[in-house]
Structures are given as structure tokens and as C-alpha cells.
Design a protein around this motif. Structure first.
Motif, PDB file in Angstrom:
ATOM      1  N   GLY A   1      21.112  -8.594 -10.116  1.00 10.91           N
ATOM      2  CA  GLY A   1      21.586  -9.977 -10.060  1.00 10.91           C
ATOM      3  C   GLY A   1      20.740 -10.902 -10.903  1.00 10.91           C
ATOM      4  N   VAL A   2      19.522 -10.492 -11.232  1.00 10.46           N
ATOM      5  CA  VAL A   2      18.708 -11.209 -12.206  1.00 10.46           C
ATOM      6  C   VAL A   2      19.287 -10.866 -13.570  1.00 10.46           C
ATOM      7  CG1 VAL A   2      16.399 -11.457 -13.193  1.00 10.46           C
ATOM      8  CG2 VAL A   2      16.673 -11.087 -10.743  1.00 10.46           C
ATOM      9  N   HIS A   3      19.322 -11.846 -14.491  1.00  9.54           N
ATOM     10  CA  HIS A   3      20.001 -11.532 -15.746  1.00  9.54           C
ATOM     11  C   HIS A   3      19.323 -10.380 -16.469  1.00  9.54           C
ATOM     12  CE1 HIS A   3      22.063 -11.951 -19.589  1.00  9.54           C
ATOM     13  NE2 HIS A   3      23.022 -12.458 -18.847  1.00  9.54           N
ATOM     14  N   ALA A   4      20.131  -9.431 -16.937  1.00 11.91           N
ATOM     15  CA  ALA A   4      19.629  -8.162 -17.477  1.00 11.91           C
ATOM     16  C   ALA A   4      18.701  -8.329 -18.665  1.00 11.91           C
ATOM     17  CB  ALA A   4      20.807  -7.274 -17.867  1.00 11.91           C
ATOM     18  N   THR A   5      18.896  -9.387 -19.468  1.00 16.72           N
ATOM     19  CA  THR A   5      18.059  -9.570 -20.664  1.00 16.72           C
ATOM     20  C   THR A   5      16.594  -9.781 -20.314  1.00 16.72           C
ATOM     21  OG1 THR A   5      18.682 -11.896 -20.623  1.00 16.72           O
ATOM     22  CG2 THR A   5      19.902 -10.474 -22.130  1.00 16.72           C
ATOM     23  N   LEU A   6      16.318 -10.259 -19.093  1.00 20.44           N
ATOM     24  CA  LEU A   6      14.927 -10.487 -18.699  1.00 20.44           C
ATOM     25  C   LEU A   6      14.153  -9.180 -18.593  1.00 20.44           C
ATOM     26  CD1 LEU A   6      15.315 -13.349 -16.079  1.00 20.44           C
ATOM     27  CD2 LEU A   6      14.864 -13.494 -18.521  1.00 20.44           C
ATOM     28  N   ALA A   7      14.876  -8.053 -18.532  1.00 18.98           N
ATOM     29  CA  ALA A   7      14.201  -6.753 -18.556  1.00 18.98           C
ATOM     30  C   ALA A   7      13.435  -6.592 -19.862  1.00 18.98           C
ATOM     31  CB  ALA A   7      15.221  -5.626 -18.400  1.00 18.98           C
TER      32      ALA A   7
END
Length: 392
Positions: free
Chosen positions: A222-228
Motif C-alpha cells: 500500500g506504500v507506493h512501490a517506487t519508494l522501494a
């Protein structure tokens, strides 16, 4: 003894190595998107973006997966600059840091003031807070030696801090429906990444493979994937020796940054720009341009960024906390502050998150960003050209 013949670089290589090139490519991609979106091929354009490729549409693969590489590069740049770059000491961080903070707060205030009565539109308050580093540096680099190098360094440092602020905003305000189990999985993978770092593993492949697993968990959390991408960047080792980088060729961070240095600005960002800048002007009226949402975005970028960046920097300099960039005048700093209103990539990205599933609001956001970024680019370049002279 034979004389070594130095071969000239090809035009393509010369272009790719130019400071302004990434900005130019991004501008061309945005222009093409606008042309296609307002042509008979608009239907095909939209159809391709919504085509399913496995579990996601092409648009989602671009915005959620491909853009993770952009955020990975942003994270690497932030880490390198903080440890061994223009942001390595507090004295170097003060001016761009204060300017970046002002350049995020004032645009948000302007946007909120114009949209305070619309509870849905208010969700886009962060859209005009971001500066596009590729676009801004591209414009300032087109002026060549007319602009002091210190201003380019100031703008780059400000944009990097600005990106860090945008990452924090996305994590805190544009994540929803948190899956704590997947978030726990992300934490475990991050733990493994930092364990590799602590053990001195210099091979990039273990980090990159775990990075893919991290992206899957973050996407599902649920956290935006790009922050990975940012999280992965923090785990990549930067080898140091006696306070300086050790062997750059052996430093995983430098190697990965070099690998992404051409891919992101010349492939990832143009694809993102082309996929998201296409807005149809059919039915757009002058009245529509001054609606609170697009007006808030445009004024936030043009006025808010300029007032926030220049005003904050001027106060810090006048109070003696920082110095005016070397060989730069007040008017040159003013022109550079105007360029900070170019908010293309990150502003578009935040707009897509703020109004997910609401195409009509996304269209208004895009119009505001295009107008605000265009006016900021032209105004900033004009001021810098008027108040600079070419060095001989």
C-alpha cells in the motif's frame, strides 16, 4: 614512436554527455505526448497505455515499476551528496536546504488557499512543491558559461533536497490501505540488504535481486512501490577511505549510479513524460484554465516556488547563515529561483497519486503543470540571460 590519434566523439555521444541533453529529451517527449493526444492517434495512445501486460497495464508498469529506477537513482544521488558531495557538511546544506524548504512550503500554501473550499482538490496540495532536476538543469545548462558554476551546483543541491522532501511526502500522505504483513516482509528484505552492506558485499547482483523482491512487497503493502527504489539506494554501499571515496570502480554505489546515469534520463523519464504529459485541449476554455485546481498548480509553481526559494535564500544570506553563491549576483539567484518552478516529473507523479482514478482532475493537474513549468522556464531563462554575461 607512434603518435596516438585522438578520435573525435560522435555527435550522439557528445549529445548524451551534455548537461542540457536530458532536459531536451524530456521536453521533446512531453511535446510529442501533447501532439499525439491532440491528434487522430489519441485513441491509440490511450489504448496502448491501458493495455494489460500481465497483472498491470502498460501505464502502471511505467508509473509503478519503471519509475522505481528513477527513485533508485534519486536515492543514490541523495546518499552520495550527503556523504561525499555538495551536501556533505552543514555549511553546504544551509542555503540549498533553506531554499528548498521555502520552495515547498509557499507553493503548498498558495495551492491550499485557492482550493480550500474543495475537499477533493485539496488532496493535491503537494503537486506544486517539486522541482524537476532534469528540466531545470537542462534549461540553465543551455545558457552555458553565462551562468556561474556555483549557481548550477546550488540548483542541483536544492533539487536533490527537494526530491528527498517529495519522497517523504509521498510516503506519508499518498500511501493508503496499508498491508502490515507485506510491510513486515519489506522490513525483512531491507534487513537482509543492510546485512549485505555490513558484511562488505560489493557485488551488485545480490542487492538488485533483493531489490526486486523488495519492490513486490512494497507494491503489495500500500506504500507506493517506487519508494522501494529509495530504500534500496540507502542499502547500497559507498566505499570510503580516509574520509574520501575509496576506489570508485569498486564502490557499488558509484557503479550503480553510473549504470543508471544514462538509462534514467534518456529512457525512463522520457517514457514517463510521454505516457503522462498527453493532455487533450479539446473543450479546454480560458475559464477552465483559471479554475482553482489548475490555477493553484500553475501559481504554486510560478509564484510559490520563486517566492519560497528566493525569499528563504535571501533571508538566510542577509542574516549571515549562508553566503551568496560564488561569482553570482542577486539577479542571477532570482533567475535561478524562477527555474525552480519547473516541476514536471515529480509534480506529474504526485498528481497521479493525489487523484488516482480521477482522469478529469488529472487532466486539470497536467494543464496546470505544463503552464506553470513553461512560464517558469521562460521567465527564469530570460532573467539569467539579461543579467549574465558570457565568460571568455
Amino acid at each position: 614512436m607512434t603518435e596516438t590519434i585522438r578520435r573525435p566523439h560522435s555527435l550522439l555521444r557528445h549529445f548524451l554527455n551534455g548537461e542540457a541533453s536530458a532536459g531536451i529529451v524530456l521536453m521533446v517527449a512531453a511535446a510529442l505526448a501533447l501532439i499525439v493526444a491532440n491528434s487522430p492517434g489519441a485513441g491509440l495512445y490511450e489504448g496502448v497505455l491501458h493495455t494489460k501486460i500481465g497483472p498491470l497495464s502498460a501505464e502502471h508498469w511505467i508509473n509503478d515499476a519503471l519509475m522505481a529506477l528513477f527513485f533508485l537513482l534519486v536515492g543514490l544521488e541523495i546518499k552520495r551528496e550527503m556523504i561525499d558531495g555538495q551536501l556533505a557538511s552543514w555549511s553546504r546544506r544551509i542555503l540549498p536546504g533553506v531554499a528548498a524548504a521555502g520552495g515547498m512550503v509557499v507553493p503548498a500554501i498558495i495551492y491550499v488557499a485557492l482550493n480550500i473550499n474543495d475537499p477533493r482538490a485539496i488532496h493535491g496540495w503537494a503537486i506544486p512543491t517539486a522541482t524537476d532536476i532534469a528540466f531545470a538543469l537542462g534549461v540553465i545548462s543551455l545558457l552555458g558559461k553565462r551562468v556561474p558554476a556555483s549557481l548550477k551546483i546550488f540548483l542541483a543541491a536544492l533539487a536533490i533536497i527537494d526530491d528527498l522532501g517529495a519522497v517523504i511526502i509521498i510516503a506519508l500522505f499518498y500511501s493508503s490501505g496499508i498491508s502490515w504483513l507485506d510491510l513486515a516482509g519489506s522490513a525483512v528484505v531491507l534487513g537482509l540488504l543492510f546485512a549485505l552492506n555490513r558484511r562488505g558485499v560489493l557485488n551488485l547482483w545480490p542487492y538488485l535481486l533483493l531489490g526486486i523482491v523488495l519492490w513486490v512487497f512494497v507494491y503489495r503493502s500500500g506504500v507506493h512501490a517506487t519508494l522501494a527504489g529509495v530504500a534500496l539506494a540507502l542499502a547500497i554501499p559507498l566505499r570510503m577511505k580516509d574520509g574520501r571515496p575509496d576506489d570508485l570502480a569498486r564502490s557499488p554505489l558509484h557503479r550503480l549510479e553510473h549504470m543508471l546515469g544514462k538509462v534514467v534520463p534518456f529512457v525512463v523519464l522520457p517514457i514517463f513524460g510521454f505516457a503522462n504529459a498527453g493532455v487533450s485541449f479539446a473543450g479546454v476554455s480560458v475559464q477552465g484554465l483559471v479554475d482553482p485546481l489548475p490555477l493553484g498548480v500553475a501559481l504554486g509553481l510560478v509564484v510559490g516556488k520563486f517566492v519560497g526559494v528566493f525569499g528563504s535564500a535571501a533571508i538566510a544570506i542577509r542574516l549571515g547563515f549562508a553566503d551568496l553563491p560564488v561569482h553570482a549576483s542577486w539577479m542571477q539567484l532570482l533567475g535561478t529561483a524562477m527555474l525552480c518552478g519547473i516541476g514536471f516529473t515529480m509534480s506529474l507523479f504526485i498528481g497521479l497519486l493525489a487523484f488516482a482514478g480521477e482522469p478529469s482532475l488529472q487532466e486539470q493537474v497536467k494543464i496546470g503543470i505544463l503552464i506553470g513549468s513553461g512560464v517558469s522556464a521562460l521567465a527564469g531563462a530570460a532573467v539569467l540571460m539579461m543579467f549574465t554575461r558570457r565568460e571568455t
